[in-house]
Design an enzyme around this catalytic site. Structure first.
Site, short mmCIF file in Angstrom:
data_model
loop_
_atom_site.label_atom_id
_atom_site.label_comp_id
_atom_site.label_asym_id
_atom_site.label_seq_id
_atom_site.Cartn_x
_atom_site.Cartn_y
_atom_site.Cartn_z
N MET A 1 -0.89 -7.41 -1.42
CA MET A 1 -0.92 -8.51 -1.48
C MET A 1 -1.10 -9.13 0.32
SD MET A 1 2.33 -9.59 -4.05
CE MET A 1 1.87 -11.47 -3.68
N HIS A 2 -1.25 -10.29 0.38
CA HIS A 2 -1.19 -10.93 1.71
C HIS A 2 -2.18 -10.71 2.77
CE1 HIS A 2 3.02 -11.55 0.14
NE2 HIS A 2 3.19 -10.40 0.27
N ASP B 1 0.15 -6.61 -6.56
CA ASP B 1 0.72 -5.13 -6.97
C ASP B 1 1.72 -5.17 -7.67
OD1 ASP B 1 1.85 -5.73 -4.57
OD2 ASP B 1 1.25 -3.87 -3.55
#
Ligand code: ADP
Length: 507
Positions: A82-83, A241
């Site tokens: 992520m991110h 995830d």
């Protein structure tokens, strides 16, 4: 014609493809690695082209080695780290390397965003404080430090969504992954115009968002050429995830919690309403199940603490033996405690200066005591996250555990006792990629819902009940909880001391 489903996980270490059948059985997996770049200390970057190359290669491999023909693939699902920030120009070209979830360059930008919008407002809208790993502070960093890149930017994408762009040509994300950007109205499950406007980020830059099991796009002619998939194959939105891993272990309704006991530890609890932790000590994100949210606690060194302990003090002892030895000493390790904050902590203490410690050492203590204290210390730290969840009114009936740490029966019993819940393990071993394949099955109509998919595909293989030691551990946990607050000021001083020692050594 038989239906098969494909899940792709774009993780930090590599891109994995998992091919499953309509009963959720794994047919083939393939993984191709991608390099990580740290051009400066605390920076962490990857080349999005590497993600695409590795993902396409993994898809080709599972197709070629399974004997499943592309016209039997009913759907593809994407998940990943992520991110991470991918910036594209108006022609869809990548403008700079992707800045990843574990990059630490944006402390000043986080403070600036929090000041501009207001800490309470940020928490109310996005469900979380602004953290250096999140996406928005990375965009602000680029605006300040690389204005030429910022000027050319036309779109931003998250890692798995860049792979979707190459596979289909579409700019789409999903609600769970978008929750980690600091730009998302997590309660409304849509981009926050308030956050975007406050930070001067144009609305045209953000991808469209849909729910995780929805069909987001179809494989393009070019995507088909590079992967061997059929043009027109549906690609569902997918998930970040942790949300995908929760789907892949059947954590798809309130009451059940996922414990991932890998290098880091994650507790993931579904909710049927948006309920952020009032002080932002837990993450509050959208779940990959439509109509659900989740709370999440993150321990930075969970099984990683055991790995460190093994490498530093018992290198020649196999893990199984080392952990079994811990079973020979009494619960509580005769007054020995271990704090697992080896690389700082996230939940419940967001403190980069926190450190590990053995407390209460005596002449009686031998290696099995130290090992047991490590296993118990990790369990106590996870219990802290669970307590934050129950304090919000969550009823937790069952924990399902996954990851390397759950290989040990001794550790599983300690966890069931300390968490004071049933602790089950499942037959699902392919993690987030498997969850993404199940989401693809929902979008393609193979499964009626995410809950149905999890019901059909995920089976429990083992379940440990809390035993007679649970009472003793409740008392020991109360003692454990007083250790960090007592030591926190000293950890801060020690961190500054270590910095000055390092500077003196370099000079
Ligand atoms: P990750 O993918 O996050 O790196 P894994 O889920 O592969 O982590 O788990 C790795 C961890 O499993 C190691 O840090 C190690 O401490 C732990 N581990 C390995 N073998 C055992 C074992 N037999 N019993 C308990 N823990 C183990």
């Amino acid at each position: 014609m038989a239906s098969y489903l494909l899940g792709i996980d774009v993780s930090t270490t590599g891109s994995k493809a998992v091919l499953i059948d309509a009963n959720g059985r794994v047919v083939r997996t393939a993984t191709n690695p991608h390099p990580l770049h740290t051009p400066r200390p605390a920076w962490s970057e990857q080349d999005p082209a590497d993600w695409w190359r590795a993902s396409a290669a993994s898809i080709r491999t599972v197709l070629q080695t399974s004997g499943v023909s592309p016209d039997q693939i009913a759907g593809v699902g994407l998940t990943g780290q992520m991110h991470g920030l991918v910036l594209l120009d108006a022609e869809g070209r990548v403008l700079r390397p992707a800045i990843l979830w574990n990059d630490q360059r944006t402390a000043a930008e986080c403070a600036e965003i929090t000041e501009t919008v207001g800490a309470e407002q940020v928490l109310r809208i996005t469900g979380n404080p602004v953290l250096p790993g999140f996406t928005a502070p990375k965009i602000i960093w680029v605006r300040l430090r690389e204005p030429e890149v910022f000027r050319q930017t036309a779109k931003f994408l998250l890692p798995k969504d860049y792979v979707r762009y190459r596979l289909t040509g579409a700019f789409v994300s999903d609600v769970s992954d978008a929750s980690g950007t600091s730009l998302f109205d997590v309660g409304a499950r849509n981009w926050s115009d308030e956050m975007l406007q406050a930070l001067g980020i144009p609305r045209e830059w953000v991808p469209e968002v849909t729910e995780s099991p929805e069909v987001s796009a179809r494989v393009s002619a070019e995507g088909a050429r590079e992967t061997g998939l059929l043009e027109g194959t549906p690609v569902v939105s997918g998930a970040g995830d942790n949300a995908a891993a929760a789907v892949g272990t059947g954590i798809v309704r309130p009451g059940r919690v996922l414990l991932s006991l890998g290098t880091s530890g994650v507790l993931f609890a579904p909710l049927d309403a948006y309920r952020p932790e009032p002080q932002g000590r837990l993450h509050a994100f959208c779940h990959a199940v439509p109509g659900q949210w989740h709370l999440m606690g993150v321990m930075l060194s969970a099984a990683g603490s055991l790995q460190w302990y093994h490498d530093a003090l018992a290198e020649d002892v196999p893990f199984d033996q080392l952990v079994a030895e811990a079973g020979t000493v009494p619960p509580g390790a005769e007054g020995l405690f271990f704090l697992p904050y080896l690389s700082g902590e996230r939940t419940p203490y967001p403190d980069p200066d926190a450190r590990g410690a053995f407390i209460g050492l005596s002449l009686r203590h031998r290696r099995p005591h130290l090992t047991r204290a490590v296993l118990e210390g990790v369990a106590f730290g996870l219990r802290d996250s669970l307590d934050l969840m129950t304090a919000l009114g969550l009823e937790i009936r069952r924990v399902r555990a996954a990851g390397g740490g759950t290989r040990s029966p001794v550790w599983r019993q300690i966890l069931a006792d300390v968490l004071n819940t049933e602790l089950a393990t499942t037959d699902a071993t392919e993690g987030a990629a498997y969850g993404a394949a199940l989401l693809a099955g929902v979008g393609a109509g193979v499964f009626a819902s995410v809950q149905d998919a999890a019901e059909i595909a995920v089976k429990e293989v083992d379940c440990v009940q809390p035993g007679p030691d649970a009472g003793l551990y409740a008392v020991a946990h109360a003692q454990y909880r007083s250790l960090y607050p007592a030591l926190a000021p000293e950890f801060r001083k020690i961190a500054r001391l270590a910095e000055s020692q390092a500077a003196a050594t370099q000079a």
